[in-house]
Write a protein that holds these residues in place. Structure first.
Motif, PDB file in Angstrom:
ATOM      1  N   VAL A 187       0.859  -1.180   0.000  1.00 47.19           N
ATOM      2  CA  VAL A 187       0.000   0.000   0.000  1.00 47.19           C
ATOM      3  C   VAL A 187       0.897   1.232   0.000  1.00 47.19           C
ATOM      4  CG1 VAL A 187      -1.687   1.359   1.304  1.00 47.19           C
ATOM      5  CG2 VAL A 187      -1.950  -1.111   1.131  1.00 47.19           C
ATOM      6  N   GLU A 188       0.671   2.098  -0.944  1.00 48.23           N
ATOM      7  CA  GLU A 188       1.458   3.330  -1.041  1.00 48.23           C
ATOM      8  C   GLU A 188       0.490   4.493  -1.238  1.00 48.23           C
ATOM      9  OE1 GLU A 188       4.014   2.483  -4.362  1.00 48.23           O
ATOM     10  OE2 GLU A 188       2.342   2.084  -5.698  1.00 48.23           O
ATOM     11  N   ARG A 189       0.952   5.680  -0.865  1.00 50.89           N
ATOM     12  CA  ARG A 189       0.082   6.859  -0.963  1.00 50.89           C
ATOM     13  C   ARG A 189      -0.130   7.239  -2.415  1.00 50.89           C
ATOM     14  NH1 ARG A 189       3.269  11.010   2.747  1.00 50.89           N
ATOM     15  NH2 ARG A 189       4.932  10.167   1.437  1.00 50.89           N
ATOM     16  N   ARG A 190       0.845   6.902  -3.233  1.00 48.40           N
ATOM     17  CA  ARG A 190       0.802   7.258  -4.640  1.00 48.40           C
ATOM     18  C   ARG A 190       1.773   6.348  -5.359  1.00 48.40           C
ATOM     19  NH1 ARG A 190       4.208  12.186  -6.335  1.00 48.40           N
ATOM     20  NH2 ARG A 190       5.684  10.502  -6.099  1.00 48.40           N
ATOM     21  N   VAL A 191       1.512   6.076  -6.594  1.00 48.77           N
ATOM     22  CA  VAL A 191       2.445   5.260  -7.367  1.00 48.77           C
ATOM     23  C   VAL A 191       3.845   5.860  -7.272  1.00 48.77           C
ATOM     24  CG1 VAL A 191       3.120   4.671  -9.722  1.00 48.77           C
ATOM     25  CG2 VAL A 191       0.791   4.259  -8.950  1.00 48.77           C
ATOM     26  N   ASP A 193       5.697   5.981  -4.593  1.00 50.92           N
ATOM     27  CA  ASP A 193       6.066   6.331  -3.221  1.00 50.92           C
ATOM     28  C   ASP A 193       6.625   5.090  -2.527  1.00 50.92           C
ATOM     29  OD1 ASP A 193       6.292   7.886  -0.927  1.00 50.92           O
ATOM     30  OD2 ASP A 193       4.241   7.460  -0.261  1.00 50.92           O
ATOM     31  N   TRP A 194       7.386   5.336  -1.457  1.00 56.41           N
ATOM     32  CA  TRP A 194       7.763   4.224  -0.606  1.00 56.41           C
ATOM     33  C   TRP A 194       6.499   3.637   0.008  1.00 56.41           C
ATOM     34  CZ3 TRP A 194      12.578   2.468  -0.888  1.00 56.41           C
ATOM     35  CH2 TRP A 194      13.627   3.340  -1.202  1.00 56.41           C
ATOM     36  N   ILE A 196       3.692   2.454   2.533  1.00 55.47           N
ATOM     37  CA  ILE A 196       3.197   2.690   3.892  1.00 55.47           C
ATOM     38  C   ILE A 196       3.431   1.388   4.661  1.00 55.47           C
ATOM     39  CG2 ILE A 196       1.183   3.213   5.315  1.00 55.47           C
ATOM     40  CD1 ILE A 196      -0.076   4.531   2.819  1.00 55.47           C
ATOM     41  N   ASP A 260       4.295   8.199  11.251  1.00 55.96           N
ATOM     42  CA  ASP A 260       4.860   9.311  10.491  1.00 55.96           C
ATOM     43  C   ASP A 260       3.783   9.823   9.534  1.00 55.96           C
ATOM     44  OD1 ASP A 260       4.741   7.500   8.399  1.00 55.96           O
ATOM     45  OD2 ASP A 260       6.901   7.121   8.364  1.00 55.96           O
ATOM     46  N   GLN A 261       4.171  10.643   8.563  1.00 54.67           N
ATOM     47  CA  GLN A 261       3.153  11.238   7.701  1.00 54.67           C
ATOM     48  C   GLN A 261       2.508  10.216   6.759  1.00 54.67           C
ATOM     49  OE1 GLN A 261       2.911  13.562   9.900  1.00 54.67           O
ATOM     50  NE2 GLN A 261       1.951  14.755   8.258  1.00 54.67           N
ATOM     51  N   ARG A 262       3.081   9.011   6.690  1.00 52.48           N
ATOM     52  CA  ARG A 262       2.405   7.977   5.896  1.00 52.48           C
ATOM     53  C   ARG A 262       1.245   7.370   6.675  1.00 52.48           C
ATOM     54  NH1 ARG A 262       7.510   7.744   3.871  1.00 52.48           N
ATOM     55  NH2 ARG A 262       7.553   7.979   1.622  1.00 52.48           N
ATOM     56  N   GLY A 263       1.265   7.545   7.995  1.00 48.22           N
ATOM     57  CA  GLY A 263       0.135   7.051   8.769  1.00 48.22           C
ATOM     58  C   GLY A 263       0.504   6.713  10.194  1.00 48.22           C
ATOM     59  N   LEU A 271      -2.287  -2.801   8.512  1.00 47.39           N
ATOM     60  CA  LEU A 271      -1.895  -3.164   7.147  1.00 47.39           C
ATOM     61  C   LEU A 271      -0.979  -4.380   7.135  1.00 47.39           C
ATOM     62  CD1 LEU A 271      -1.146   0.184   5.246  1.00 47.39           C
ATOM     63  CD2 LEU A 271      -3.145  -1.315   5.014  1.00 47.39           C
TER      64      LEU A 271
END
Lengths: 292, 801
Positions: A187-191, A193-194, A196, A260-263, A271
Motif C-alpha cells: 500500500v502506497e500513498r501514490r504510485v 512512493d515508498w 506505507i 509518520d506522515q504515511r500514517g 496493514l
C-alpha cells in the motif's frame, strides 16, 4: 537545482578493482550503482562521501540473472527492470515481479539496481522483504574472499548492513524448491512512493501441507524485514482461512511500526496483518497452480 | 463541440476560434524553450540562500568570515548588509512587511538568512556551510487554533506595539439577516447543519522553481531582470517603488515559464538579494531555487480552517449560510489579492444556490510558517469557498436524507435570475446552472450509478459518488474596485499590422503554459480574419509590451483577451475607412465578411485585411484627419468579473481493508462561454482536475511540533501522476458573458476550484456506512482508514500516536 558537496570520483573496471579502491580510499568512499537513492541523498547533502566509486562498468559482469544448480542467481548490478523482465524470475518467484511492478517508476527501474537497493537498506525497501521471504542469501566479496549471508541477516538497522567498508555485495542466490508459491502486496500513498506497509509471502507446499513459509514485511519495523512468528504459524499446516488469519495476526503483532506522515502506527500494524493475509492467499493459490 | 463551420487557413489552422495545435509547442517539444535558468551572461555569478533550520529563533550572531574567505565567493550578504541599504524588509502585496534577510529573528523554517554570491552554483552552496549563525530558539506557534492564545509567542514583535498574532478580522454579508434566517428555519421545523472543515495548506509546486538573473549595468544604471514572474509589469513598478530605482531604468523579462499557478506572483527575497548581489559585485547574478526551497519557503496556498452552518427547510430549500474562518497566513501577511479583499474572493462562498441570507467572518493569524496564501489556481480563494459550500451542501443532504443531486437541483439559481446579485454582493453575469448539472448527471448515468452503489453496499463494498457545482468570479478588475498595491487591475494591449498584413500583438500578461501565443493569435484571427500563424504574440518583456497586471486568477482571457478583441476591433474600424477610400464608397456602404470589407450587395467589390494593410502604408490619399497605418492600442478595464461555472461528478471505489481510494470516473461539465481553442480549454480542465484529485487525496504541507515543514520534497509533497487519475469525461455548455466582447469567461482555474469537493464528497459518500460525515483532506489511505474507525486525523499537524 540541488548540488552535492565536493567529492572524488573513481570508475571501477572490475569487482577486484572496486574492492581495491574501497580499501585504498577508506570508509568515506561509497559505491554508486544506479544512484537513484544515493545521488538524491548527495544532492540533499544527507550523504557527503569523500569519494564515489562508480561500478556501472561492472554491469556486464554483475548484471546477469541465471539459474546455477538449484539457485536463481541475480547479479547485484541487475537493474530492477531486468528482474521485472526476466521470465525465469517470473516462473519461479512471482513475488519478485509483484514487487518490482510497485517499486518506484519505470525511469527508476531502468537504472536502479538490485544490489544497490539492498545495500541502501531503506527500512521501506520492497526487495528486502521479498528476498527475505524467499530465504535468499547474499554473496559478499572482499579482498579476503567471498562469504554468504542470509538476506534476512543482511540488514542491521535502517541504512545499515553487514557489508563491510571494503566489501561489496555481488550476487543474490535464491534457492529453488518445489511447490513454491509467492506474492507481494503493497500500500502506497501514490504510485512511486515508498510503502506505507507491504508484505511478501512465500509458501512451499508438500502434499497439501505448508512445509515451509517466508513472510517478509516492509516499512513496519519488522526485525530483519520478516515475521518469523507468522512463518512458525504456517509451517506444517494445511492452508485455511483460519491459518492465514492466525499468520496475519502474528505478523501484525510482531512488527513495530512508527507513526509518520504515511500514517499512524495502528494503521500500519493493521496493514501488516491485512497485507500478509492477502499475499498469503495469492501465494498459496499460486503454489496450488492456480492463476493469481 | 463541432468545428465544422470554421474556415481554415492555408496552414490548416482555423481562422478564428477552433482547435489548433499550440504554436509555442514547436519549441517546447524540441527542447528549445528558454527559461530563466537557460539565461547565460558573460561574467555571470551564482547566488545561494542560507535558510533557517528553526521555525522561530532569535539571531544572536552571524559570522560570515569563513564564507567570505572561500576562494570562489564574491560576496556574502546578510540582513545587516541590507539594513544599510534600507532593504532588510520589503512590503508585501497585503500591506505588511516581510524580511528579505532576517535581522532580529527567524520566523519560519526555511526563512532567508544570508545570500552568498560565488562563481558557480556549487561554490555558492558550499559556502553556505561556512556561515556560522548562532540562534536562540523561541517557542513556536504551529497550530493556528492556538495562535491567539494569551500565552502564544508573539511572532511579529518587529511591529511596534504588537502583542499578539492577530492580523485582521474581515466580514461580508449581513450577520443579522443570517441569524434571522437560521432562527426562522428552526422555528419552522427546518434543519441547521454545522460542519468544521480544513482546507489544508498546499503548494502550487510548479515544475520550474522560482528564480532570476539580475543584471545591474554599472555604466548605464539600467537593471535588467530575467525573472519567471507571472506579473512582469507589476513587479517592475514594485521594484521602482521599493528600491527607489527609476522605473524607466528597469526592464523585467519573463521568458518561458514552467508553470506558475500563483506561486510566481509575489516578489521573493531571492529576487531582491540577486539585485543587491549584482549591484555589489557589478556582475550579473543568477539565483534559482532548488525544489526544497520552493516547497518550503515560497507562496503556499489555502490553509483555511472553516466552520460552516447551513439552514434549510425540512424539504431542502436552503435558507442561509454562515461561515467562520481562521486563516493561517504564516509569519508575514503576504497573500496576493486585490487591496479591498483581504480574504480574496472568499465571500463568494454562497455558491451557485438561490437564498437570501449569508455571512462570513474571517480572522487571520500569524504562525511560524512560510508566508503566502493565495496561490495554486484558486481564483483568489474561491477554491476554499467552493469547497466549503459544496461540502456543507452534502452534509445537509445527509442530514435531510436527500439525494445530493436533487438537493442541488432544487436550490440552483435559475437561468432567468441572471444577472444575479448574491447575498454577499457579487453580480453573477450569466448562467444556466440546471442545464449543466443535468448534462453531468446524464453523462454519468447517475441513476444507474446509484443502483450499482446500493448493490455494492449490500455486499460490503465501498463505492462513492460525489457531486460539486461551482461558480467562479474571474478576471479582476474592474479597476475602481480592484487594485494591487494601488495598481488598478486593467490591461493594455497593442496590435501592429505590418504592410503585408502580418500582425504582432503585444500583451501585458505573461503565459506560464496557458497557450497565450496560440489563443491570442486566434483572437486576432477571429476579429480580423488574419490566419493565426500570421499573428506573432509578444509578451513578458516590460520594455516591449504595454502595462498590465499579469496572469493569475484566470484573468488573461477575461481582461487581456478582451483588450485584444477591442484593439483588433479598432484596427477593423480603421481598415473600414481605408477600404471606403480605396473602393470610393461611403463607410456606411461597407459590410464585414471575415477578413474582408466589401460593398453591401456587391460582394465581389471588396478589400481583404491584408490588402487594406498595404493600402494603409501606401501612397493612397486618406481622408482628412485619418492617419496612415493600421496599428492600434487599448486598455481594457473590465466592467465586472466573468462567472464561469460547472458541474462535476466523481466516482470512487475504496478498498475497505487498506483505505486506498481509486478514482474510477470523473465527469466534468464546464461552461466558460465560447471556447477560443477547445483543445487548450480541455487541457486546462484536465490539469485542474489532476490538481483537484491531488489536493483531495495526497497534497499537504504539514508541520511538526517544532514548526518543521514536512512537505519539503517531492517524496513528502505528493503530486498525482497519470496512475492516480482516470480518463476524464468532459462536457460543455455555452453561456456567453454579456459584458465580455467575445462572450468569453476565464477557465484556467475552474477545475482546480471545482473538483476537490467532488472527490471528497465521493469518498464521504462511500464511507456513509461508517457514520462519519466529514474528514479533512488529504484523504490518504491512512486518513480514510482512520475515518472508517471513526477517528479522522488532523492533517495540518504531524501525525502522532
Amino acid at each position: 537545482m540541488q548540488v552535492p558537496a565536493p567529492f572524488g570520483y573513481e570508475r571501477a573496471t572490475s569487482v577486484d578493482h572496486a574492492i581495491q579502491l574501497l580499501e585504498q580510499l577508506g570508509p568515506e568512499a561509497r559505491l554508486v550503482a544506479g544512484g537513484h537513492s544515493f545521488i538524491p541523498m548527495m544532492k540533499l547533502r544527507l550523504a557527503q562521501p569523500e569519494h564515489v566509486i562508480d561500478i556501472n562498468p561492472l554491469a556486464a559482469e554483475l548484471g546477469t540473472i541465471s539459474i546455477d544448480g538449484s539457485d536463481l542467481v541475480i547479479g547485484a548490478m541487475a537493474r530492477h527492470n531486468d528482474l521485472l523482465g526476466s521470465a525465469v524470475v517470473g516462473e519461479h518467484f512471482p513475488v519478485l515481479h509483484d514487487a518490482e511492478r510497485v517499486i518506484a517508476d519505470p525511469v527508476v527501474r531502468n537504472r536502479g539496481t538490485i544490489g544497490g537497493s539492498l545495500c541502501q537498506a531503506d527500512p521501506a525497501e520492497d526487495l528486502s522483504a521479498a528476498l527475505s521471504a524467499l530465504h535468499a542469501t547474499a554473496v559478499i566479496r572482499g579482498s579476503g574472499g567471498t562469504r554468504t549471508v542470509a538476506v534476512r541477516e543482511l540488514h542491521t538497522g535502517p541504512y545499515e548492513t553487514v557489508v563491510g567498508d571494503a566489501e561489496m555485495l555481488t550476487h543474490i542466490r535464491v534457492p529453488i524448491r518445489n511447490g513454491c508459491g509467492s506474492a507481494y502486496e503493497k500500500v502506497e500513498r501514490r504510485v512511486g512512493d515508498w510503502a506505507i506497509a507491504a508484505a511478501a509471502a512465500a509458501v512451499w507446499m508438500d502434499g497439501g501441507i505448508i512445509s515451509d513459509a517466508g513472510i517478509g514485511l516492509c516499512a513496519v519495523g519488522a526485525e530483519h524485514f520478516v515475521s518469523t512468528d507468522a512463518e512458525a504459524v504456517l509451517r506444517g499446516q494445511a492452508p485455511s482461512d483460519d491459518v492465514i488469519a492466525a499468520a496475519a495476526a502474528a505478523a501484525a503483532a510482531g512488527c513495530n511500526p512508527t507513526t509518520d506522515q504515511r500514517g499512524p502506527a495502528e494503521y500500519k500494524r493493521h496493514l501488516a496483518g491485512e497485507l500478509t493475509a492477502r499475499a498469503l492467499r495469492r501465494a498459496i493459490a499460486r503454489a496450488q497452480g492456480a492463476a493469481a | 463541440m463541432t468545428d465544422t463551420a470554421v474556415p481554415t487557413s492555408a496552414a490548416g489552422n482555423p481562422i478564428g476560434f477552433g482547435r489548433m495545435l499550440r504554436k509555442e509547442d514547436v519549441r517546447f517539444v524540441r527542447g528549445h524553450g528558454n527559461y530563466v535558468d537557460d539565461v547565460q551572461l558573460p561574467g555571470m555569478l551564482h547566488g545561494a540562500i542560507l535558510r533557517s533550520p528553526y521555525a522561530h529563533a532569535r539571531i544572536v550572531s552571524i559570522d560570515t568570515s569563513e564564507a567570505e574567505a572561500h576562494p570562489k565567493v564574491h560576496a556574502v550578504i546578510t540582513g545587516a548588509t541590507l539594513e544599510t541599504l534600507g532593504l532588510a524588509w520589503m512590503p508585501t502585496l497585503s500591506y505588511d512587511t516581510q524580511a528579505v534577510l532576517a535581522t532580529d529573528k527567524v520566523r519560519f523554517h526555511g526563512q532567508e538568512v544570508a545570500f552568498v554570491v560565488a562563481e558557480d552554483r556549487y561554490s555558492a552552496r558550499d559556502a553556505l556551510n561556512l556561515i556560522d549563525v548562532e540562534y536562540e530558539p523561541l517557542p513556536v506557534v504551529v497550530d493556528a487554533k492556538k495562535a491567539l492564545d494569551a500565552d502564544a509567542a508573539v511572532i511579529r514583535d518587529d511591529k511596534d506595539g504588537k502583542t499578539d498574532n492577530h492580523i485582521y478580522d474581515w466580514e461580508a454579508g449581513d450577520a443579522v439577516k443570517a441569524d434571522e434566517a437560521f432562527a426562522a428555519a428552526l422555528a419552522d421545523g427546518g434543519v441547521v447543519v454545522e460542519q468544521e472543515m480544513l482546507y489544508p495548506r498546499s503548494h502550487p509546486a510548479p515544475m520550474e522553481t522560482c528564480g532570476t538573473v539580475a543584471h545591474m549595468d554599472p555604466i548605464t544604471g539600467k537593471l535588467v531582470l530575467w525573472s519567471n514572474t507571472q506579473a512582469p509589469h507589476a513587479h517592475r513598478t514594485v521594484y521602482a517603488m521599493v528600491a527607489g530605482l527609476p522605473e524607466h531604468k528597469i526592464q523585467v523579462i519573463a521568458p518561458d515559464i514552467g508553470g506558475g499557478f500563483g506561486n510566481k506572483v509575489p516578489i521573493y527575497p531571492g529576487y531582491v538579494c540577486s539585485i543587491v548581489g549584482s549591484i555589489v559585485t557589478k556582475r550579473p547574478v543568477k539565483w534559482m531555487e532548488d525544489r526544497s526551497e520552493n516547497l518550503m519557503s515560497t507562496g503556499f496556498a489555502r490553509d483555511y480552517h472553516m466552520k460552516g452552518r447551513i439552514a434549510a427547510t425540512k424539504d431542502g430549500k436552503i435558507l442561509g449560510l454562515q461561515v467562520d474562518v481562521l486563516a493561517d497566513h504564516g509569519a508575514f501577511h503576504a497573500t496576493a489579492q486585490p487591496t479591498n479583499y483581504p480574504a480574496g474572493f472568499f465571500h463568494i462562498f454562497t455558491g451557485s444556490y438561490d437564498y437570501g441570507a449569508a455571512h462570513c467572518k474571517v480572522t487571520a493569524v500569524y504562525t511560524n510558517k512560510a508566508p503566502g496564501g493565495v496561490a495554486y489556481a484558486c481564483s483568489f480563494r474561491i477554491t476554499e469557498a467552493v469547497y466549503l459550500v459544496e461540502r456543507i451542501v452534502d452534509c445537509l443532504a445527509d442530514e435531510l436524507g436527500m439525494d445530493p443531486a436533487e438537493l442541488r437541483m432544487k436550490n440552483l439559481i435559475q437561468p432567468e435570475q441572471f444577472p444575479y446579485t448574491t447575498p454577499t454582493g457579487w453580480e453573477y453575469d450569466s448562467g444556466d446552472y440546471p442545464r449543466a448539472l443535468q448534462l453531468a448527471l446524464d453523462m454519468a448515468g447517475y441513476e444507474e450509478l446509484r443502483r450499482e452503489q446500493a448493490e455494492k453496499r449490500a455486499k460490503g463494498e465501498l463505492m462513492g459518488i460525489g457531486i460539486s457545482f461551482f461558480t467562479e468570479g474571474v478576471g479582476a478588475g474592474p479597476r475602481k474596485h480592484m487594485d494591487i498595491l494601488g495598481l488598478g487591475m486593467a490591461d493594455g494591449c497593442e496590435l501592429r499590422i505590418h504592410p503585408t498584413g502580418k500582425a504582432q500583438i503585444r500583451l501585458s500578461v505573461q503565459t506560464q503554459g496557458q497557450g497565450h501565443e496560440t489563443t491570442f493569435a486566434q483572437i486576432v484571427s477571429h476579429q480580423l480574419g488574419i490566419p493565426p500563424e500570421d499573428v506573432e504574440v509578444i509578451h513578458g518583456d516590460t520594455d516591449n509590451t504595454p502595462f498590465g497586471l499579469g496572469t493569475y486568477g484566470s484573468r488573461s482571457t477575461p481582461v487581456s483577451g478582451a483588450a485584444a478583441a477591442v484593439v483588433a476591433e479598432r484596427v477593423r474600424e480603421k481598415a473600414k475607412i481605408i477600404a471606403a477610400t480605396a473602393l470610393e464608397c461611403s463607410v456606411d456602404d461597407l459590410e464585414w465578411e471575415l477578413g474582408r470589407w466589401q460593398v453591401k450587395g456587391d460582394p465581389d467589390n471588396g478589400k481583404t485585411i491584408q490588402e487594406l494593410a498595404l493600402l494603409a502604408h501606401s501612397s493612397l490619399e486618406l481622408p482628412e484627419g485619418v492617419e496612415g497605418h493600421l496599428d492600434a492600442s487599448a486598455v481594457y478595464n473590465p466592467p465586472n468579473l466573468t462567472y464561469p461555472f460547472g458541474a462535476y461528478i466523481c466516482v470512487v471505489d475504496i478498498d475497505p481493508g487498506t483505505g486506498m481510494v481509486k478514482v474510477r470516473r470523473f465527469i466534468a461539465v464546464d461552461d466558460c462561454g465560447p471556447r477560443i481553442n477547445p483543445m487548450i480549454v480541455e487541457g486546462q480542465v484536465h490539469g485542474g482536475l489532476v490538481d483537484g484529485i491531488g489536493m483531495a487525496l495526497m497534497e499537504v504541507i504539514a508541520f511538526d511540533e517544532n514548526g518543521t515543514c514536512l512537505g519539503g520534497s517531492y517524496m513528502d509533497y505528493l503530486l498525482p501522476t497519470p496512475m492516480e487519475v482516470p480518463m476524464f469525461e468532459l462536457g460543455e455548455t455555452v453561456t456567453p458573458s454579456p459584458h465580455h466582447p467575445l462572450g468569453c469567461k476565464g477557465v484556467g482555474e475552474s477545475a482546480t476550484v471545482g473538483s476537490p469537493a467532488a472527490v471528497v464528497n465521493a469518498v464521504m459518500d462511500a464511507l456513509k456506512p461508517y457514520g462519519v460525515r466529514h474528514a479533512d483532506m488529504p484523504l490518504t489511505p491512512a486518513q480514510v482508514w482512520m475515518t472508517m474507525q471513526g477517528r479522522p486525523l488532523r492533517t495540518d499537524l504531524a501525525f502522532t500516536d
